[in-house]
Write a protein that holds these residues in place. Structure first.
Motif, mmCIF file in Angstrom:
data_model
loop_
_atom_site.group_PDB
_atom_site.id
_atom_site.type_symbol
_atom_site.label_atom_id
_atom_site.label_comp_id
_atom_site.label_asym_id
_atom_site.label_seq_id
_atom_site.Cartn_x
_atom_site.Cartn_y
_atom_site.Cartn_z
ATOM 1 N N GLN A 176 81.056 16.302 79.129
ATOM 2 C CA GLN A 176 80.758 16.262 80.554
ATOM 3 C C GLN A 176 81.436 15.106 81.275
ATOM 4 O OE1 GLN A 176 78.107 16.226 78.244
ATOM 5 N NE2 GLN A 176 76.435 14.970 79.018
ATOM 6 N N TRP A 177 81.804 14.048 80.549
ATOM 7 C CA TRP A 177 82.517 12.958 81.218
ATOM 8 C C TRP A 177 83.883 13.429 81.713
ATOM 9 C CZ3 TRP A 177 81.809 9.144 84.115
ATOM 10 C CH2 TRP A 177 82.811 8.214 84.362
ATOM 11 N N ASN A 178 84.498 14.371 81.000
ATOM 12 C CA ASN A 178 85.752 14.939 81.495
ATOM 13 C C ASN A 178 85.525 15.663 82.813
ATOM 14 O OD1 ASN A 178 87.324 14.021 79.370
ATOM 15 N ND2 ASN A 178 87.103 15.908 78.185
ATOM 16 N N TYR A 179 84.447 16.445 82.878
ATOM 17 C CA TYR A 179 84.158 17.161 84.116
ATOM 18 C C TYR A 179 83.906 16.187 85.266
ATOM 19 C CZ TYR A 179 83.524 21.394 81.279
ATOM 20 O OH TYR A 179 83.716 22.457 80.430
ATOM 21 N N VAL A 180 83.118 15.158 84.999
ATOM 22 C CA VAL A 180 82.836 14.168 86.037
ATOM 23 C C VAL A 180 84.122 13.459 86.449
ATOM 24 C CG1 VAL A 180 81.564 12.053 86.562
ATOM 25 C CG2 VAL A 180 80.454 13.868 85.240
ATOM 26 N N SER A 181 84.934 13.090 85.473
ATOM 27 C CA SER A 181 86.169 12.352 85.757
ATOM 28 C C SER A 181 87.181 13.190 86.524
ATOM 29 C CB SER A 181 86.810 11.861 84.453
ATOM 30 O OG SER A 181 85.949 11.010 83.749
ATOM 31 N N TYR A 182 87.292 14.469 86.165
ATOM 32 C CA TYR A 182 88.329 15.316 86.754
ATOM 33 C C TYR A 182 87.885 16.001 88.053
ATOM 34 C CZ TYR A 182 90.190 15.048 81.950
ATOM 35 O OH TYR A 182 90.651 14.626 80.720
ATOM 36 N N ALA B 285 74.909 20.305 81.681
ATOM 37 C CA ALA B 285 74.551 18.906 81.919
ATOM 38 C C ALA B 285 74.936 18.422 83.309
ATOM 39 C CB ALA B 285 75.200 18.019 80.863
ATOM 40 N N ILE B 286 75.995 18.993 83.892
ATOM 41 C CA ILE B 286 76.474 18.503 85.184
ATOM 42 C C ILE B 286 75.832 19.216 86.368
ATOM 43 C CG2 ILE B 286 78.689 17.772 84.237
ATOM 44 C CD1 ILE B 286 79.929 20.298 85.506
ATOM 45 N N LEU B 287 74.947 20.174 86.130
ATOM 46 C CA LEU B 287 74.412 20.978 87.222
ATOM 47 C C LEU B 287 73.148 20.389 87.844
ATOM 48 C CD1 LEU B 287 75.098 24.566 85.864
ATOM 49 C CD2 LEU B 287 76.211 23.431 87.789
ATOM 50 N N GLY B 288 72.601 19.339 87.279
ATOM 51 C CA GLY B 288 71.476 18.655 87.896
ATOM 52 C C GLY B 288 71.954 17.626 88.906
ATOM 53 N N GLY B 289 71.153 17.404 89.972
ATOM 54 C CA GLY B 289 71.497 16.365 90.937
ATOM 55 C C GLY B 289 71.476 14.990 90.318
ATOM 56 N N LYS B 290 70.643 14.796 89.306
ATOM 57 C CA LYS B 290 70.665 13.607 88.464
ATOM 58 C C LYS B 290 71.222 14.037 87.114
ATOM 59 C CE LYS B 290 67.989 12.042 91.855
ATOM 60 N NZ LYS B 290 67.867 12.850 93.087
ATOM 61 N N TYR B 291 72.051 13.224 86.484
ATOM 62 C CA TYR B 291 72.701 13.711 85.276
ATOM 63 C C TYR B 291 73.087 12.576 84.330
ATOM 64 C CZ TYR B 291 76.877 12.439 88.017
ATOM 65 O OH TYR B 291 77.804 11.767 88.781
ATOM 66 N N LEU C 214 77.482 17.504 92.077
ATOM 67 C CA LEU C 214 77.151 18.878 92.454
ATOM 68 C C LEU C 214 75.738 18.953 93.032
ATOM 69 C CD1 LEU C 214 78.660 20.824 89.433
ATOM 70 C CD2 LEU C 214 79.729 20.237 91.619
ATOM 71 N N THR C 215 75.589 19.793 94.046
ATOM 72 C CA THR C 215 74.298 19.993 94.692
ATOM 73 C C THR C 215 73.869 21.433 94.477
ATOM 74 O OG1 THR C 215 74.864 18.373 96.382
ATOM 75 C CG2 THR C 215 73.017 19.828 96.843
ATOM 76 N N VAL C 216 72.923 21.639 93.580
ATOM 77 C CA VAL C 216 72.458 22.982 93.229
ATOM 78 C C VAL C 216 71.021 23.131 93.702
ATOM 79 C CG1 VAL C 216 72.093 24.623 91.361
ATOM 80 C CG2 VAL C 216 73.966 22.965 91.210
ATOM 81 N N PRO C 217 70.719 24.132 94.539
ATOM 82 C CA PRO C 217 69.333 24.331 94.976
ATOM 83 C C PRO C 217 68.365 24.389 93.801
ATOM 84 C CG PRO C 217 70.799 25.756 96.220
ATOM 85 C CD PRO C 217 71.643 25.122 95.138
#
Length: 426
Positions: free
Chosen positions: A122-128, A157-163, A193-196
């Protein structure tokens, strides 16, 4: 119109530009009317029924798989093996910021009717993907287009507003509980990311292999202690999927009772006092509160997804098929016992603004805040710059004509209580 149908084209390599494309299906883009849906998967083999549920919400459109490693493993599976008709499936393996912001990638994501995040790091996703045009398109897909999205493992893991961003690598429950400020406990919040229904949620995956209940409890404790955030937890065992509809109903898919496959919905006990007894760097965590620091609804996943949790109302929602547990951590040791439902009747008059509503969201020219009496609002852009601040009353109209389209963070402060949410402007 004659449409050319191509099955599993040879990969389109553009490694110098930071991405590789694998395409299957119809090369002519079509536009359909997708429906909102979120699917969270625990990290092992995808649950077919849950994937069908999500694919159907693309309404025959184009599906895009985003990943930072691997190749075309999803293409045939999503295109032809589940029996749900879609126009195409394209996997984009993105290996840099340059790849994430390449015009080809941005165009494809902008035209997607469904997006799926594969596993990986997930750090790759956050970084990129974070703080660039791709992040903006992803949030537009979710909140403006109201189109389906999901992910497994790192993608969940990246779909929460807190992660948990895994910047320094993974962390075990033992490491986290024995030092809540372990260098590998790296957390992000309200900036991606902002997921309802997931704005105030931190997700976790592979929950049963290894046991990650202790580390997610520690993450929630950190948010509570460091930022006064009442963060909830949503987690899934490896072979479990959680599918969230437009009303916040989170259906749980698995193969229970053949296998012990569960999802977990975790929240701090709202009875006061529920202070964290010991949380400091280098010392074991103690968050005990008589063995009831956390209230957890444990839901077995079935093939038909008939058990569920109501994410729109954590305290008194209509839930089905699960059982309540109490969790606690005492001197770095995790404990779980049979529990009772959430009951906030013992809570003191500490004001809880975690359920305030910003309407409409997305907004166009104005918005209001419901669920407060008199509060200060602060609006920040995605670079963290303060763009609006004022005192407001309940349902007061706030004009936003001067703001550009995009994603903002709104902070609501009433007394010493602070909560934040994401706000999208069309």
């Amino acid at each position: 119109m004659i449409r050319k149908l191509l099955f599993l084209l040879a990969p389109f390599f553009l490694n110098a530009q930071g991405y590789t494309s694998y395409f299957t299906g119809n090369t002519t883009n079509i536009t359909t009317n997708p429906e909102f849906g979120v699917c969270l998967m625990g990290g092992a083999t995808e649950h077919d029924e849950a994937m069908k549920w999500l694919l159907q919400k693309a309404n025959g459109g184009d599906v895009f798989v985003l990943r930072s490693s691997g190749s075309n493993g999803y293409n045939n599976y999503l295109y032809s093996q589940l029996g749900i008709t879609v126009n195409s499936v394209e996997t984009l393996v993105i290996t840099s910021v340059a790849g994430a912001t390449n015009p080809y990638v941005l165009d494809k994501v902008a035209n997607a009717e469904m997006i799926w995040f594969a596993g990986g790091d997930q750090w790759n996703y956050v970084s990129y993907f974070k703080n660039n045009a791709l992040e903006d398109l992803l949030n537009h897909h979710i909140n403006v287009k109201n189109a389906p999205i999901g992910g497994t493992s790192a993608g969940m893991a990246i779909l929460g507003g807190k992660y948990f961003n895994a910047q320094n690598g993974s962390v075990t429950s033992s490491q986290a509980m024995n030092n809540p400020y372990h260098p590998n406990v790296t957390l992000g919040y309200d900036d991606f990311l902002t997921v309802p229904f997931l704005e105030d949620v931190i997700t976790d995956t592979h929950y049963d292999n290894p046991d990650r209940r202790g580390r997610q409890s520690t993450f929630i404790a950190r948010f509570k202690n460091d930022f006064n955030f009442e963060v909830k937890g949503v987690a899934a065992n490896e072979y479990v999927a959680i599918c969230i509809d437009e009303n916040g109903k989170a259906r749980v898919f698995g193969e229970y009772p053949a296998y012990q496959e569960y999802a977990f919905f975790v929240q701090a006990n709202c009875s006061n006092p529920n202070d964290i007894e010991t949380i400091q760097s280098g010392s074991p965590l103690t968050w005990n509160y008589g063995g009831q620091a956390l209230k957890v609804y444990k839901v077995p996943g079935t093939m038909t997804g008939d058990h569920f949790f109501d994410l729109s109302n954590w305290q008194s929602g209509s839930n089905s098929g699960g059982t309540w547990e109490h969790w606690s951590v005492n001197n770095g040791v995790f404990a779980s016992v049979a529990g009772t439902p959430v009951d906030c009747s013992l809570a003191t008059n500490n004001f809880d603004i975690s359920n305030f509503q910003v309407v409409p969201n997305p907004m166009s020219k104005s918005f209001s805040v419901n669920g407060i009496s008199f509060a200060q609002i602060s609006l920040f852009d995605m670079q963290g710059r303060l763009v609006l601040q004022k005192q407001i009353t309940n349902q007061e109209i706030i004009e936003t004509n001067q703001l550009l389209s995009g994603i903002y963070t709104i902070q609501i402060k009433e007394g010493n209580k602070i909560q934040t949410k994401k706000l999208s402007k069309k």
